[in-house]
Motif scaffolding. Structure first.
Motif, PDB file in Angstrom:
ATOM      1  N   LEU A   1      34.575  10.116 -45.845  1.00  7.86           N
ATOM      2  CA  LEU A   1      35.916  10.096 -46.435  1.00  7.86           C
ATOM      3  C   LEU A   1      36.200   8.736 -47.053  1.00  7.86           C
ATOM      4  O   LEU A   1      36.145   7.708 -46.377  1.00  7.86           O
ATOM      5  CB  LEU A   1      36.977  10.412 -45.380  1.00  7.86           C
ATOM      6  N   ALA A   2      36.491   8.739 -48.351  1.00  5.91           N
ATOM      7  CA  ALA A   2      36.874   7.512 -49.037  1.00  5.91           C
ATOM      8  C   ALA A   2      38.242   7.048 -48.544  1.00  5.91           C
ATOM      9  O   ALA A   2      39.031   7.858 -48.037  1.00  5.91           O
ATOM     10  CB  ALA A   2      36.915   7.736 -50.545  1.00  5.91           C
ATOM     11  N   PRO A   3      38.546   5.764 -48.659  1.00  7.70           N
ATOM     12  CA  PRO A   3      39.894   5.306 -48.292  1.00  7.70           C
ATOM     13  C   PRO A   3      40.956   6.085 -49.069  1.00  7.70           C
ATOM     14  O   PRO A   3      40.881   6.187 -50.287  1.00  7.70           O
ATOM     15  CB  PRO A   3      39.882   3.827 -48.703  1.00  7.70           C
ATOM     16  N   GLY A   4      41.908   6.668 -48.364  1.00  8.15           N
ATOM     17  CA  GLY A   4      42.952   7.443 -49.027  1.00  8.15           C
ATOM     18  C   GLY A   4      42.683   8.939 -49.061  1.00  8.15           C
ATOM     19  O   GLY A   4      43.513   9.702 -49.551  1.00  8.15           O
ATOM     20  N   ALA A   5      41.529   9.375 -48.538  1.00  4.94           N
ATOM     21  CA  ALA A   5      41.238  10.813 -48.479  1.00  4.94           C
ATOM     22  C   ALA A   5      42.103  11.460 -47.400  1.00  4.94           C
ATOM     23  O   ALA A   5      42.447  10.831 -46.406  1.00  4.94           O
ATOM     24  CB  ALA A   5      39.759  11.042 -48.184  1.00  4.94           C
ATOM     25  N   GLU A   6      42.443  12.722 -47.602  1.00  9.21           N
ATOM     26  CA  GLU A   6      43.306  13.420 -46.654  1.00  9.21           C
ATOM     27  C   GLU A   6      42.479  14.129 -45.586  1.00  9.21           C
ATOM     28  O   GLU A   6      41.526  14.840 -45.902  1.00  9.21           O
ATOM     29  CB  GLU A   6      44.199  14.426 -47.388  1.00  9.21           C
ATOM     30  N   GLU A   7      42.875  13.937 -44.348  1.00 13.59           N
ATOM     31  CA  GLU A   7      42.166  14.540 -43.222  1.00 13.59           C
ATOM     32  C   GLU A   7      42.202  16.064 -43.291  1.00 13.59           C
ATOM     33  O   GLU A   7      41.219  16.732 -42.933  1.00 13.59           O
ATOM     34  CB  GLU A   7      42.788  14.045 -41.913  1.00 13.59           C
ATOM     35  N   LYS A   8      43.299  16.637 -43.775  1.00 13.32           N
ATOM     36  CA  LYS A   8      43.395  18.094 -43.817  1.00 13.32           C
ATOM     37  C   LYS A   8      42.392  18.697 -44.797  1.00 13.32           C
ATOM     38  O   LYS A   8      41.959  19.852 -44.608  1.00 13.32           O
ATOM     39  CB  LYS A   8      44.811  18.541 -44.161  1.00 13.32           C
ATOM     40  N   THR A   9      42.009  17.941 -45.815  1.00 15.02           N
ATOM     41  CA  THR A   9      40.964  18.427 -46.723  1.00 15.02           C
ATOM     42  C   THR A   9      39.633  18.499 -45.978  1.00 15.02           C
ATOM     43  O   THR A   9      38.882  19.469 -46.116  1.00 15.02           O
ATOM     44  CB  THR A   9      40.834  17.513 -47.952  1.00 15.02           C
ATOM     45  N   ARG A  10      39.356  17.473 -45.178  1.00 17.54           N
ATOM     46  CA  ARG A  10      38.104  17.483 -44.406  1.00 17.54           C
ATOM     47  C   ARG A  10      38.073  18.640 -43.419  1.00 17.54           C
ATOM     48  O   ARG A  10      37.056  19.327 -43.285  1.00 17.54           O
ATOM     49  CB  ARG A  10      37.908  16.170 -43.646  1.00 17.54           C
ATOM     50  N   THR A  11      39.170  18.878 -42.710  1.00 16.34           N
ATOM     51  CA  THR A  11      39.164  19.951 -41.719  1.00 16.34           C
ATOM     52  C   THR A  11      39.001  21.314 -42.384  1.00 16.34           C
ATOM     53  O   THR A  11      38.349  22.207 -41.827  1.00 16.34           O
ATOM     54  CB  THR A  11      40.453  19.922 -40.874  1.00 16.34           C
ATOM     55  N   GLY A  12      39.579  21.491 -43.562  1.00 18.08           N
ATOM     56  CA  GLY A  12      39.390  22.739 -44.293  1.00 18.08           C
ATOM     57  C   GLY A  12      37.950  22.931 -44.718  1.00 18.08           C
ATOM     58  O   GLY A  12      37.387  24.031 -44.610  1.00 18.08           O
ATOM     59  N   LEU A  13      37.326  21.853 -45.195  1.00 18.67           N
ATOM     60  CA  LEU A  13      35.922  21.911 -45.593  1.00 18.67           C
ATOM     61  C   LEU A  13      35.021  22.126 -44.383  1.00 18.67           C
ATOM     62  O   LEU A  13      34.003  22.826 -44.464  1.00 18.67           O
ATOM     63  CB  LEU A  13      35.537  20.619 -46.318  1.00 18.67           C
ATOM     64  N   ASP A  14      35.397  21.517 -43.265  1.00 20.56           N
ATOM     65  CA  ASP A  14      34.650  21.685 -42.021  1.00 20.56           C
ATOM     66  C   ASP A  14      34.570  23.168 -41.657  1.00 20.56           C
ATOM     67  O   ASP A  14      33.493  23.699 -41.319  1.00 20.56           O
ATOM     68  CB  ASP A  14      35.350  20.894 -40.916  1.00 20.56           C
ATOM     69  N   ALA A  15      35.714  23.862 -41.731  1.00 19.53           N
ATOM     70  CA  ALA A  15      35.751  25.288 -41.406  1.00 19.53           C
ATOM     71  C   ALA A  15      34.915  26.107 -42.378  1.00 19.53           C
ATOM     72  O   ALA A  15      34.230  27.065 -41.977  1.00 19.53           O
ATOM     73  CB  ALA A  15      37.203  25.777 -41.411  1.00 19.53           C
ATOM     74  N   ALA A  16      34.936  25.737 -43.665  1.00 19.36           N
ATOM     75  CA  ALA A  16      34.159  26.471 -44.667  1.00 19.36           C
ATOM     76  C   ALA A  16      32.668  26.304 -44.428  1.00 19.36           C
ATOM     77  O   ALA A  16      31.887  27.261 -44.573  1.00 19.36           O
ATOM     78  CB  ALA A  16      34.530  25.990 -46.065  1.00 19.36           C
ATOM     79  N   VAL A  17      32.237  25.101 -44.073  1.00 20.21           N
ATOM     80  CA  VAL A  17      30.826  24.848 -43.775  1.00 20.21           C
ATOM     81  C   VAL A  17      30.371  25.715 -42.600  1.00 20.21           C
ATOM     82  O   VAL A  17      29.291  26.337 -42.640  1.00 20.21           O
ATOM     83  CB  VAL A  17      30.597  23.353 -43.460  1.00 20.21           C
ATOM     84  N   LYS A  18      31.171  25.776 -41.563  1.00 21.37           N
ATOM     85  CA  LYS A  18      30.809  26.563 -40.383  1.00 21.37           C
ATOM     86  C   LYS A  18      30.809  28.058 -40.685  1.00 21.37           C
ATOM     87  O   LYS A  18      29.986  28.811 -40.151  1.00 21.37           O
ATOM     88  CB  LYS A  18      31.754  26.225 -39.235  1.00 21.37           C
ATOM     89  N   ALA A  19      31.736  28.510 -41.560  1.00 23.98           N
ATOM     90  CA  ALA A  19      31.751  29.914 -41.962  1.00 23.98           C
ATOM     91  C   ALA A  19      30.491  30.281 -42.732  1.00 23.98           C
ATOM     92  O   ALA A  19      30.087  31.455 -42.751  1.00 23.98           O
ATOM     93  CB  ALA A  19      32.984  30.204 -42.815  1.00 23.98           C
ATOM     94  N   ALA A  20      29.869  29.285 -43.358  1.00 23.37           N
ATOM     95  CA  ALA A  20      28.642  29.510 -44.120  1.00 23.37           C
ATOM     96  C   ALA A  20      27.394  29.391 -43.251  1.00 23.37           C
ATOM     97  O   ALA A  20      26.274  29.450 -43.768  1.00 23.37           O
ATOM     98  CB  ALA A  20      28.564  28.522 -45.281  1.00 23.37           C
TER      99      ALA A  20
END
Length: 322
Positions: A91-110
């Protein structure tokens, strides 16, 4: 006999009366015109507010529809696409944590696993920290790691971090490199990053999450270029890397805009809708494209080939290869 002064006073009185009448009449007319103008402005503002309210409602409905679409069809689209693959988030400085958690779920769904995540701190990009970052990269470089000839500070730092976080070798995936803990700890001790999960258990893929808002000021361009260098270094050590952000990150001063206009655009994919449910599905599809040895840019911003890969990449039939 009425003298001249009487006539003069009478004439003056008449003119004063006329002037007063005209003034009162014009004031009343002005007030009426002013009130009419106010009423018209109020009507225009009311109409604009109604239109904006309708747009907000429509946008909310679209977001709800996007979420529903991704929730219902996402698992079918993603099934098996990251089987036997692992992902680390940076995560770059200023990135939103909720974006990471959403992507985390998508990775696991795959079918993929997430080793962990690294949050880069603002201090890492501070101008007065460049010598310290360079010294850190030189001091902690393992014997088996080589920096590119003429590498700059952030290319060195990115190469060092990549050697600790990612791998192309399936045999090494999931195993922490000897000394990676001390290297990551050194960066943490300097206040340059924080970590979560087990990012040292090296992943085969990487997702760099862009700042939610473009950097501003004199050093903004340098900050973006530093992050592009870090992203490129990660990509060299993985089976594929995707830079993910929102539409602002693809606009003026945004990280995705800087990446797409650089040489790194030919090897690193990007998605500028990763803050939405459907965009998180697209990010996994972009990782799928990377696994096939290609790169692409997706979303609604500039320099994209479409919202998602077209045609869709094939679902891998095997796991990671060395």
């Amino acid at each position: 006999m009425i003298d001249f002064r009487y006539h003069l006073v009478s004439i003056v009185a008449v003119f004063l009366a006329l002037a007063t009448g005209l003034l009162l009449g014009s004031t009343t007319a002005a007030q009426e015109a002013s009130q009419k103008l106010v009423d018209q402005n109020v009507q225009v503002i009311q109409r604009n507010n109604d239109e904006l309210r309708a747009q907000v409602t429509q946008q909310g409905d679209r977001i709800s529809g996007d979420d529903q679409f991704a929730r219902i069809l996402g698992p079918q689209v993603l099934a098996g696409r990251l089987k036997n693959e692992s992902v680390v988030f940076v995560l770059a400085p200023g990135a939103e944590e909720k974006t990471r958690t959403g992507l985390d779920a998508a990775v696991k769904a795959a079918g993929g696993t997430v080793t962990g995540w690294v949050n880069l701190e603002e201090k890492l990009l501070a101008d007065d920290q460049t010598p310290a970052v360079d010294q850190l990269a030189e001091f902690h470089k393992p014997a088996g790691v080589a920096y590119p000839e003429g590498a700059g500070t952030y290319e060195k730092a990115g190469t060092l971090l990549a050697s600790m976080l990612v791998t192309r070798d399936a045999e090494k995936a999931g195993h922490e490199e000897v000394g990676s803990g001390s290297v990551l700890q050194a960066f943490r001790d300097q206040g340059l990053l924080t970590t979560g999960g087990k990012p040292g258990a090296r992943a085969t893929l990487a997702v760099v999450v862009a700042p939610a808002k473009p950097y501003e000021g004199a050093g903004a361009e340098d900050d973006n270029q530093a992050l592009v260098a870090l992203t490129a270094a990660l990509d060299r050590g993985t089976r594929g890397t995707v830079a993910a952000g929102n539409v602002s990150s693809a606009g003026t001063g945004g990280l995705l805009s800087a990446l797409r206009s650089s040489e790194t655009s030919s090897s690193v994919s990007s998605v500028d809708a990763a803050d939405t449910s459907s965009g998180q599905v697209v990010t996994v599809l972009a990782l799928n494209v990377e696994l096939g040895g290609k790169s692409g840019h997706y979303g609604t911003g500039s320099d994209v080939s479409g919202y998602l890969p077209d045609p869709l990449p094939a679902v891998p039939t095997t796991g990671a290869k060395p």
